[in-house]
Design a protein around this motif. Structure first.
Motif, short mmCIF file in Angstrom:
data_model
loop_
_atom_site.label_atom_id
_atom_site.label_comp_id
_atom_site.label_asym_id
_atom_site.label_seq_id
_atom_site.Cartn_x
_atom_site.Cartn_y
_atom_site.Cartn_z
N VAL A 160 0.84 -1.20 0.00
CA VAL A 160 0.00 0.00 0.00
C VAL A 160 0.87 1.25 0.00
O VAL A 160 0.61 2.23 -0.73
N ALA A 161 1.93 1.25 0.81
CA ALA A 161 2.82 2.41 0.87
C ALA A 161 3.48 2.66 -0.49
O ALA A 161 3.60 3.81 -0.93
N VAL A 165 3.19 6.12 -2.70
CA VAL A 165 4.38 6.92 -3.01
C VAL A 165 4.55 7.03 -4.52
O VAL A 165 4.90 8.10 -5.05
N TRP A 166 4.34 5.93 -5.23
CA TRP A 166 4.46 5.96 -6.69
C TRP A 166 3.49 6.98 -7.31
O TRP A 166 3.87 7.74 -8.19
N ARG A 167 2.26 7.00 -6.81
CA ARG A 167 1.27 7.93 -7.35
C ARG A 167 1.66 9.37 -7.06
O ARG A 167 1.51 10.25 -7.92
N GLY A 185 -7.76 12.05 -3.78
CA GLY A 185 -8.63 10.96 -4.19
C GLY A 185 -7.86 9.87 -4.93
O GLY A 185 -8.08 8.67 -4.71
N ASP A 186 -6.92 10.28 -5.80
CA ASP A 186 -6.10 9.30 -6.52
C ASP A 186 -5.26 8.47 -5.56
O ASP A 186 -5.10 7.25 -5.73
N VAL A 187 -4.70 9.12 -4.54
CA VAL A 187 -3.87 8.42 -3.56
C VAL A 187 -4.70 7.41 -2.77
O VAL A 187 -4.29 6.26 -2.56
N LEU A 188 -5.87 7.83 -2.32
CA LEU A 188 -6.73 6.92 -1.56
C LEU A 188 -7.19 5.74 -2.41
O LEU A 188 -7.24 4.60 -1.93
N ILE A 189 -7.48 6.00 -3.66
CA ILE A 189 -7.91 4.93 -4.56
C ILE A 189 -6.77 3.96 -4.82
O ILE A 189 -6.98 2.74 -4.92
N ALA A 190 -5.53 4.47 -4.91
CA ALA A 190 -4.38 3.60 -5.14
C ALA A 190 -4.24 2.59 -3.99
O ALA A 190 -4.04 1.39 -4.22
#
Length: 348
Positions: A160-161, A165-167, A185-190
Motif C-alpha cells: 500500500v505504501a 508513493v508511486w502515485r 482521491g487518486d492516492v486513496l484509490i491507489a
C-alpha cells in the motif's frame, strides 16, 4: 443350334411353368414382409418427424424464456451457465488435486480484476498507475502462500505504501494542474485498489496453505455461489420488493430470502460432510458468508454506479467482468479465514 433369331415373328411366346405351392407361399410371404417393412419405415418417419417437432418446440420455448430472462437481467443465461460450469470444474480440480494450479488461477483472477477496476477508474477520470499496481499486487497475492501470516501483514503494508508513493511521485512529474482534492482521491484509490483485490485474494491463499485449507476454500466459495444463485433464482421468480433501489435496483428482499436459505442449507451440509464439523457450525458459517457476500455484492454495485458502468468488463459473457464474479467471494475470504481458526479445533 438355335438362338432367339430363329423364332419367327408370328410364333406365340413360350408358356410359363406353373407356380408350385412353395413358390406361391414365398411370394405371399415376400409381399407381407414388404408391406411390414413399408409400415415400419412409415412409423419411423412419423416418429422422427414428431421428435423433431417436439425438439423444435422445446428449443423455441427455451429461447423465448431465455430472452425474457435476458431482457430482465441483462444476462445470457445459457452462456452464463456454461462459463460458470467451466470455471467451477477448473476450480474444484485445482483445489483437490493441484494446489499450485489454484495459486496460478487465483493470481490470474486477481490481476484481471485489478486491470478491469483500474481501467474503469481511468475511464472515470482517475489517475491509476496500472503497471505498478499489477506488479505490486502480484507480489502481495503470492506472499499469502509463500510467507508466514505475520510477515504477510508487513508485505501488505509495504504494498500500500509503495503504490501511494508511486502515485505522488508520478503526480509531481506530471505537472498537469490537478487539484489537491483530485490528487488526494487518486492516492486513496491507489491504496484501496491494493487492499480490495490483491490483499483479499492473498487471504484466500493463506487459508489454502493451512492443514485441510483447500476444503475450507472450496466450502466458502460454494456457499457464496449458492447464495448468489439462490438470490438470482428467487429474485427472478418472486422478486417484488427492492432491497437497495438506489444502489442495485434489481436486488430484492425475496432474492435475499432465497440467498439466505441456500447459504444456510449449503453451510450445514458442507460443515457436516466436507469439513467434519457439527451441524450448528454450518449455520454460523452460512450466515457469515451470506452477510459478507451480500455486502460485497452491494459494495461493488455502489462502486459501479458511482463510476457510471453496468459491468467492470465484458470478458465473461453472461457474467460481465472477472471482478463482477469476485465481488461476493473476496469479502467472504475474511469470514472464512476467521471461522477456520475458530472452528478447526472442533473438526472430527
Amino acid at each position: 443350334m438355335t438362338d432367339a433369331s430363329d423364332d419367327l415373328p408370328g410364333d406365340p411366346p413360350p408358356a410359363e411353368a406353373p407356380l408350385t405351392r412353395r413358390d406361391a407361399a414365398n411370394l405371399r410371404k415376400s409381399g407381407a414382409d414388404g408391406e411390414q417393412n413399408a409400415d415400419f419405415q412409415s412409423h419411423v418417419r412419423a416418429a422422427r418427424s414428431e421428435f423433431e417437432s417436439q425438439v423444435a418446440q422445446a428449443r423455441a420455448e427455451f429461447e423465448e424464456a431465455n430472452e425474457r430472462i435476458k431482457q430482465r437481467t441483462g444476462r445470457d443465461l445459457i452462456v452464463a451457465i456454461l462459463i460458470g460450469l467451466a470455471i467451477g470444474a477448473v476450480l474444484i480440480a485445482s483445489l483437490i488435486f493441484f494446489k499450485w494450479v489454484f495459486v496460478l488461477f487465483c493470481l490470474a483472477a486477481v490481476l484481471l480484476g485489478m486491470f478491469e477496476f483500474g481501467r474503469a477508474l481511468i475511464g472515470s477520470g482517475r489517475k491509476v498507475d496500472l503497471i505498478p499496481q499489477l506488479v505490486i499486487g502480484a507480489v502481495l497475492v503470492l506472499s499469502g502462500f509463500f510467507v508466514g501470516l505475520w510477515l504477510h501483514w508487513v508485505v501488505a503494508f509495504v504494498a500500500v505504501a509503495l503504490v501511494i508513493v508511486w502515485r505522488l511521485i508520478a503526480q509531481m512529474f506530471a505537472k498537469d494542474g490537478r487539484t489537491y482534492g483530485a490528487v488526494l482521491g487518486d492516492v486513496l484509490i491507489a491504496g484501496f485498489l491494493q487492499l480490495y483485490v490483491p490483499f483479499l485474494g492473498s487471504l484466500c491463499l493463506i487459508l489454502l496453505r493451512q492443514d485441510g485449507g483447500q476444503w475450507w476454500v472450496l466450502a466458502f466459495i460454494i456457499i457464496a455461489v449458492a447464495s448468489d444463485t439462490g438470490a438470482y433464482a428467487t429474485g427472478l421468480s418472486f422478486g417484488k420488493h427492492p432491497m437497495a433501489p438506489r444502489i442495485s435496483p434489481k436486488k430484492t428482499w425475496e432474492g435475499f430470502a432465497g440467498a439466505a436459505l441456500a447459504a444456510l442449507i449449503a453451510g450445514v451440509l458442507l460443515a457436516m460432510f466436507m469439513l467434519g464439523l457439527p451441524w450448528w457450525t454450518g449455520l454460523i458459517i452460512g450466515a457469515l458468508v451470506l452477510g459478507t457476500a451480500t455486502a460485497g455484492d452491494l459494495g461493488e454495485s455502489m462502486i459501479k454506479r458511482d463510476l457510471g458502468i453496468k459491468d467492470m468488463s465484458s470478458w465473461l459473457p453472461g457474467h460481465g467482468g472477472v471482478l463482477d464474479r469476485l465481488d461476493s467471494i473476496l469479502p467472504s475470504v475474511v469470514a472464512a479465514l476467521a471461522l477456520f481458526y475458530l472452528f478447526s479445533p472442533l473438526a472430527a
